[in-house]
Structures are given as C-alpha cells and as structure tokens.
Write a protein that holds these residues in place. Structure first.
Motif, short mmCIF file in Angstrom:
data_model
loop_
_atom_site.label_atom_id
_atom_site.label_comp_id
_atom_site.label_asym_id
_atom_site.label_seq_id
_atom_site.Cartn_x
_atom_site.Cartn_y
_atom_site.Cartn_z
N ARG A 1 -48.98 -6.98 14.70
CA ARG A 1 -48.34 -8.04 13.89
C ARG A 1 -46.85 -8.21 14.13
O ARG A 1 -46.22 -9.04 13.51
CB ARG A 1 -48.56 -7.81 12.40
N LYS A 2 -46.26 -7.44 15.02
CA LYS A 2 -44.84 -7.60 15.32
C LYS A 2 -44.70 -8.31 16.65
O LYS A 2 -45.34 -7.94 17.64
CB LYS A 2 -44.14 -6.24 15.35
N GLU A 3 -43.85 -9.31 16.67
CA GLU A 3 -43.68 -10.12 17.88
C GLU A 3 -43.04 -9.31 18.99
O GLU A 3 -42.10 -8.55 18.78
CB GLU A 3 -42.80 -11.32 17.55
N ILE A 4 -43.56 -9.49 20.20
CA ILE A 4 -42.95 -8.91 21.40
C ILE A 4 -42.17 -10.04 22.04
O ILE A 4 -42.73 -10.89 22.72
CB ILE A 4 -44.01 -8.37 22.38
N LYS A 5 -40.87 -10.05 21.85
CA LYS A 5 -40.04 -11.17 22.31
C LYS A 5 -39.97 -11.27 23.83
O LYS A 5 -39.80 -12.35 24.37
CB LYS A 5 -38.64 -11.05 21.72
N GLU A 6 -40.10 -10.14 24.52
CA GLU A 6 -39.97 -10.14 25.99
C GLU A 6 -41.24 -10.57 26.71
O GLU A 6 -41.24 -10.74 27.92
CB GLU A 6 -39.57 -8.74 26.48
N ALA A 7 -42.34 -10.75 25.99
CA ALA A 7 -43.63 -11.06 26.62
C ALA A 7 -43.87 -12.56 26.71
O ALA A 7 -43.48 -13.32 25.84
CB ALA A 7 -44.76 -10.40 25.85
N SER A 8 -44.54 -12.96 27.77
CA SER A 8 -44.92 -14.36 27.98
C SER A 8 -46.37 -14.55 27.53
O SER A 8 -47.28 -13.94 28.09
CB SER A 8 -44.78 -14.71 29.46
N ALA A 9 -46.57 -15.39 26.53
CA ALA A 9 -47.91 -15.59 25.99
C ALA A 9 -48.85 -16.26 27.00
O ALA A 9 -50.05 -16.01 26.99
CB ALA A 9 -47.85 -16.43 24.72
N ASN A 10 -48.29 -17.09 27.88
CA ASN A 10 -49.14 -17.80 28.85
C ASN A 10 -49.90 -16.86 29.76
O ASN A 10 -51.05 -17.12 30.10
CB ASN A 10 -48.29 -18.75 29.71
N SER A 11 -49.27 -15.76 30.16
CA SER A 11 -49.90 -14.88 31.14
C SER A 11 -50.25 -13.51 30.57
O SER A 11 -50.73 -12.66 31.31
CB SER A 11 -48.96 -14.70 32.34
N PHE A 12 -50.04 -13.29 29.28
CA PHE A 12 -50.26 -11.95 28.73
C PHE A 12 -51.74 -11.60 28.65
O PHE A 12 -52.56 -12.41 28.22
CB PHE A 12 -49.65 -11.83 27.33
N THR A 13 -52.07 -10.40 29.10
CA THR A 13 -53.43 -9.88 29.00
C THR A 13 -53.39 -8.43 28.54
O THR A 13 -52.42 -7.72 28.77
CB THR A 13 -54.17 -9.94 30.36
N GLY B 1 -56.55 -3.37 21.45
CA GLY B 1 -55.50 -2.36 21.50
C GLY B 1 -54.31 -2.65 20.61
O GLY B 1 -53.22 -2.14 20.84
N GLY B 2 -54.48 -3.49 19.61
CA GLY B 2 -53.37 -3.87 18.73
C GLY B 2 -52.64 -5.11 19.19
O GLY B 2 -51.74 -5.60 18.51
N TYR B 3 -52.99 -5.65 20.36
CA TYR B 3 -52.32 -6.84 20.90
C TYR B 3 -53.06 -8.11 20.47
O TYR B 3 -54.29 -8.14 20.38
CB TYR B 3 -52.30 -6.80 22.43
N SER B 4 -52.29 -9.15 20.21
CA SER B 4 -52.84 -10.47 19.93
C SER B 4 -51.80 -11.50 20.37
O SER B 4 -50.65 -11.16 20.63
CB SER B 4 -53.15 -10.62 18.44
N LYS B 5 -52.23 -12.74 20.51
CA LYS B 5 -51.30 -13.78 20.93
C LYS B 5 -51.74 -15.12 20.39
O LYS B 5 -52.91 -15.33 20.06
CB LYS B 5 -51.16 -13.83 22.44
N ASP B 6 -50.76 -16.03 20.30
CA ASP B 6 -51.07 -17.42 20.01
C ASP B 6 -50.55 -18.22 21.20
O ASP B 6 -50.34 -17.67 22.28
CB ASP B 6 -50.50 -17.88 18.67
N THR B 7 -50.34 -19.49 21.04
CA THR B 7 -49.90 -20.33 22.16
C THR B 7 -48.53 -19.92 22.69
O THR B 7 -48.28 -19.99 23.88
CB THR B 7 -49.86 -21.80 21.71
N TRP B 8 -47.63 -19.48 21.81
CA TRP B 8 -46.25 -19.24 22.21
C TRP B 8 -45.78 -17.79 22.13
O TRP B 8 -44.81 -17.42 22.76
CB TRP B 8 -45.30 -20.07 21.33
N LYS B 9 -46.44 -16.96 21.32
CA LYS B 9 -45.94 -15.62 21.06
C LYS B 9 -47.01 -14.56 21.28
O LYS B 9 -48.20 -14.83 21.14
CB LYS B 9 -45.44 -15.51 19.61
N VAL B 10 -46.55 -13.35 21.61
CA VAL B 10 -47.43 -12.19 21.75
C VAL B 10 -47.05 -11.20 20.65
O VAL B 10 -45.87 -11.03 20.35
CB VAL B 10 -47.27 -11.53 23.14
N PHE B 11 -48.05 -10.54 20.06
CA PHE B 11 -47.81 -9.61 18.97
C PHE B 11 -48.43 -8.25 19.29
O PHE B 11 -49.46 -8.17 19.96
CB PHE B 11 -48.45 -10.12 17.68
N TYR B 12 -47.80 -7.19 18.81
CA TYR B 12 -48.39 -5.85 18.82
C TYR B 12 -48.37 -5.35 17.39
O TYR B 12 -47.31 -5.18 16.80
CB TYR B 12 -47.61 -4.91 19.74
#
Length: 100
Positions: free
Chosen positions: A57-69, A44-55
């Motif tokens: 290719r733009k970072e979603i600063k309010e999202a927690s990468a640990n629990s993002f699904t 759906g356009g979402y991706s993540k690495d260890t620390w950041k979540v992206f939509y």
C-alpha cells in the motif's frame, strides 16, 4: 449498558485496524483505486494501477507502472531497476573492504 460496551469495542476495533482507519494520502488513494477495481494485485505485496506502483500500500515513486512486473518472493522490476521489498537498488555501491 451492553450496547455501550459493544459500541466501545467496535469503535476501538475500527481505529486500531490499519486497513479500516484513515491513513496517509497514498493509502487513501490506494483504497479508492481498489474500490474502483483499478488496482492490479501482482503478488509478493506488489500492486499497481495505471500510473503508480505500490508495495504493501505504499507508493514506490521510483518505479514505472507501465513496465513493472512481479518477479518472485519480494522482488519486482521495471525496465530500469530491480526492487526488493519496494526499495530500489542503492545509487552508490557500498564500499568494499579487502581483508588480507
């Protein structure tokens, strides 16, 4: 002359295609992480690495990468918020006007 035309077209292509031109620092970071296979594509356009979540290719600063699904469509969530198209919910609810 043909070489000059071909080189001009190739140069124009590289600088007009967003994925190939240098972008914002977040896009540069994202591209480096993808190159190192550190980014997980969720859908759906979402991706993540260890620390950041992206939509897209733009970072979603309010999202927690640990629990993002990724949920479905253009929705994703972490433990605290649900995101639509990479945007968190409004902090204040919209005013409700009753029409009678």
């Amino acid at each position: 002359m043909k070489k000059l035309v071909i080189l001009s077209l190739a140069w124009a292509f590289v600088f007009t295609v967003p994925e190939l031109s240098a972008g914002s620092p977040t896009e540069t970071y994202f591209n480096q992480e993808v190159a190192q296979n550190k980014v997980t594509i969720l859908g759906g356009g979402y991706s993540k690495d260890t620390w950041k979540v992206f939509y897209h290719r733009k970072e979603i600063k309010e999202a927690s990468a640990n629990s993002f699904t990724y949920l479905d469509g253009e929705y994703g969530k972490d433990n605290w918020k649900v995101f639509y198209k990479g945007t968190p919910p409004l902090k204040k609810p919209l005013p409700v006007h009753l029409v009678i």
